[in-house]
Design a protein around this motif. Sequence first.
Motif, PDB file in Angstrom:
ATOM      1  N   ILE A  41       1.054  -1.253   0.153  1.00 38.94           N
ATOM      2  CA  ILE A  41       0.075  -0.028  -0.032  1.00 38.94           C
ATOM      3  C   ILE A  41       0.762   0.972  -0.001  1.00 38.94           C
ATOM      4  N   ASP A  42       1.993   1.223   0.687  1.00 44.48           N
ATOM      5  CA  ASP A  42       2.918   2.430   0.862  1.00 44.48           C
ATOM      6  C   ASP A  42       3.620   2.645  -0.681  1.00 44.48           C
ATOM      7  N   ALA A  43       4.133   1.394  -1.281  1.00 46.52           N
ATOM      8  CA  ALA A  43       4.546   1.354  -2.440  1.00 46.52           C
ATOM      9  C   ALA A  43       3.539   1.858  -3.671  1.00 46.52           C
ATOM     10  N   ILE A  44       2.338   1.570  -3.640  1.00 45.18           N
ATOM     11  CA  ILE A  44       1.247   2.158  -4.524  1.00 45.18           C
ATOM     12  C   ILE A  44       1.119   3.461  -4.137  1.00 45.18           C
ATOM     13  N   PHE A  45       0.890   3.868  -2.797  1.00 44.64           N
ATOM     14  CA  PHE A  45       0.788   5.451  -2.671  1.00 44.64           C
ATOM     15  C   PHE A  45       1.996   6.354  -2.900  1.00 44.64           C
ATOM     16  N   THR A  46       3.017   5.935  -2.837  1.00 44.46           N
ATOM     17  CA  THR A  46       4.391   6.576  -3.431  1.00 44.46           C
ATOM     18  C   THR A  46       4.292   6.753  -5.064  1.00 44.46           C
ATOM     19  N   ALA A  47       4.037   5.607  -5.599  1.00 43.65           N
ATOM     20  CA  ALA A  47       3.728   5.657  -7.215  1.00 43.65           C
ATOM     21  C   ALA A  47       2.699   6.776  -7.598  1.00 43.65           C
ATOM     22  N   THR A  48       1.654   6.603  -6.717  1.00 41.51           N
ATOM     23  CA  THR A  48       0.517   7.166  -7.232  1.00 41.51           C
ATOM     24  C   THR A  48       0.611   8.852  -6.994  1.00 41.51           C
ATOM     25  N   SER A  49       1.397   9.031  -5.956  1.00 42.83           N
ATOM     26  CA  SER A  49       1.741  10.502  -5.689  1.00 42.83           C
ATOM     27  C   SER A  49       2.624  11.116  -6.667  1.00 42.83           C
ATOM     28  N   ALA A  50       3.564  10.150  -7.002  1.00 43.84           N
ATOM     29  CA  ALA A  50       4.622  10.619  -8.014  1.00 43.84           C
ATOM     30  C   ALA A  50       3.914  10.720  -9.479  1.00 43.84           C
ATOM     31  N   VAL A  51       3.197   9.729  -9.996  1.00 42.50           N
ATOM     32  CA  VAL A  51       2.724   9.814 -11.211  1.00 42.50           C
ATOM     33  C   VAL A  51       1.621  10.703 -11.295  1.00 42.50           C
ATOM     34  N   CYS A  52       0.976  11.156 -10.232  1.00 43.12           N
ATOM     35  CA  CYS A  52      -0.144  12.289  -9.891  1.00 43.12           C
ATOM     36  C   CYS A  52       0.366  13.517  -9.841  1.00 43.12           C
ATOM     37  N   VAL A  53       1.574  13.647  -9.903  1.00 43.70           N
ATOM     38  CA  VAL A  53       2.681  14.713  -9.278  1.00 43.70           C
ATOM     39  C   VAL A  53       1.939  15.699  -8.067  1.00 43.70           C
ATOM     40  N   THR A  54       1.803  14.811  -6.955  1.00 48.39           N
ATOM     41  CA  THR A  54       0.987  15.222  -5.699  1.00 48.39           C
ATOM     42  C   THR A  54       1.989  15.654  -4.554  1.00 48.39           C
ATOM     43  N   GLY A  55       2.916  14.609  -4.492  1.00 48.68           N
ATOM     44  CA  GLY A  55       4.113  15.172  -3.333  1.00 48.68           C
ATOM     45  C   GLY A  55       3.698  14.466  -1.993  1.00 48.68           C
ATOM     46  N   LEU A  56       2.520  13.991  -1.857  1.00 49.25           N
ATOM     47  CA  LEU A  56       2.211  13.517  -0.439  1.00 49.25           C
ATOM     48  C   LEU A  56       3.167  12.259  -0.292  1.00 49.25           C
ATOM     49  N   ALA A  57       3.861  12.198   0.873  1.00 48.50           N
ATOM     50  CA  ALA A  57       4.596  10.828   1.268  1.00 48.50           C
ATOM     51  C   ALA A  57       4.353  10.451   2.611  1.00 48.50           C
ATOM     52  N   VAL A  58       4.432   8.921   2.521  1.00 50.63           N
ATOM     53  CA  VAL A  58       4.037   8.378   3.711  1.00 50.63           C
ATOM     54  C   VAL A  58       5.399   7.928   4.440  1.00 50.63           C
ATOM     55  N   LEU A  59       6.391   7.862   3.388  1.00 53.50           N
ATOM     56  CA  LEU A  59       7.978   7.687   3.842  1.00 53.50           C
ATOM     57  C   LEU A  59       8.712   8.933   3.422  1.00 53.50           C
ATOM     58  N   ASP A  60       9.871   9.098   4.152  1.00 57.28           N
ATOM     59  CA  ASP A  60      10.625  10.234   3.861  1.00 57.28           C
ATOM     60  C   ASP A  60      11.486  10.008   2.412  1.00 57.28           C
ATOM     61  N   THR A  61      11.370  10.585   1.496  1.00 55.00           N
ATOM     62  CA  THR A  61      12.041  10.189   0.407  1.00 55.00           C
ATOM     63  C   THR A  61      13.461  10.196   0.253  1.00 55.00           C
ATOM     64  N   GLY A  62      13.901  11.375   0.794  1.00 58.88           N
ATOM     65  CA  GLY A  62      15.148  11.364   1.032  1.00 58.88           C
ATOM     66  C   GLY A  62      16.192  10.403   1.793  1.00 58.88           C
TER      67      GLY A  62
END
Length: 453
Positions: A41-62
């Motif tokens: 669910i976190d992987a799909i959340f991150t991928a959706t946020s990236a493809v939909c150019v949203t930027g919401l993150a459940v995990l720290d990208t850096g």
Amino acid sequence: MKSKATSPFWVPIYAFFATIMLGGLLLKLDICHPGKELSFIDAIFTATSAVCVTGLAVLDTGTFFSRTGQSIILALIQLGGLGIMTYASLVIYLLGKKVSASDRIAVSQTLIHDPSFNIGKFVVGVVTAVLSIEGLGALLLNRLDPVGFYWFSAVFHSISAFCNAGFSLYSDSLTTWKNNLGVNAVFMTLIVMGGLGFYVMSEVWQKFINLFRKRKTKMSAHFISWHTRTVLETSLFLIIAGGLAVFFAESFKIHIVKGAEINKISALFQSVSCRTAGFNTVNISGLTNISLLVMIGLMLIGGSPGSCAGGLKTTTFRTWIGFIISKIKGHSQVRVGWYALTKESVNRALTLLTLASVILGSAIILLSITEGSHLPHIEARGHFIEITFEAVSAFATVGLSTGVTPDLSGPGKSIIIMLMFVGRLGPVWLLTAINSWQKEPRYRLPEDDLPLG
């Protein structure tokens, strides 16, 4: 049924969905986060946020993702920013194959809402211009701060800014550069350019070239088109009005929360960013409720049609204002600038507002159930505005958060994922796609008036 399933209005939906699933599967690979567990669910959340150019993150990208994982996220941002159909058509065009009518309709609706343009040349020009702008942005960021924006960081943040994604390699986003005028200016320029729309940028650039070369152009009553002027005027108004509103809302605060002190630069930056980009130079959770309400309004409006930005779009906002003014004055036509809008355009704008209200209202109720239904009101004070802010941020593909994203439950994350997906495609586009499967009745019912108001 086959022809309905392959309707051009469904092509972007399939493309975005497939890219999100592929991105989620790639992010699940251990090489993207060595020695760390990443749920599906976190992987799909991150991928959706990236493809939909949203930027919401459940995990720290850096810190959570490796350079490989960050590169995959960056690729998803770039694909989502310009739209999957844009790149698909570019590949077809470069291979010398004929672009189908369905692809022409899908891409033209996504980019400039004009199916008559030369899709091949336009897409090549768009991609070339975007890569050039992102490259220049990365170079400027690297020169302004070679340490904070080393080569990968500079490229990552430049693409994220232009695509209005809001992803950052730093846990506090851009708060380190809160008072750095140069860095703020580069980010704001990239965000604004990415949010104006490809057609507007193309026209403004062509006018600039013509003036520079002193080239004579076809005589016209107006220097720029009606659409471009409407977008530019509305965008400028929202940036200035939003910045002033946030600045004055924070000026009366009794105490300052750490990282939330705001100045003129950061107020202007948040006005630009919260309409679509999702970067922040101040602590969002430390802002007043007035500022959060102002930002919710700006997020809902979003950027302009045919751009990387989300939201209801500046033209919808301008149409809505024109509609209200026409009703107050008792005029039968809705005027925006030089022209009056067609009834079809007005109905489309009102339909978009209605759909957005229903979708957001439903999502806020569901999030209130999944994230805090067990809490009494006295313990949940402030929770409602946080949920509302999160829902609007997801729907408008902005990415700003008061800090509740990492703490969302599984069902809550699923709701946010759906909001990001619908928000990126646009509720009207989704409704049109569904309507393409329907058949118009061959009969008419008798009509009558119903007392209203």
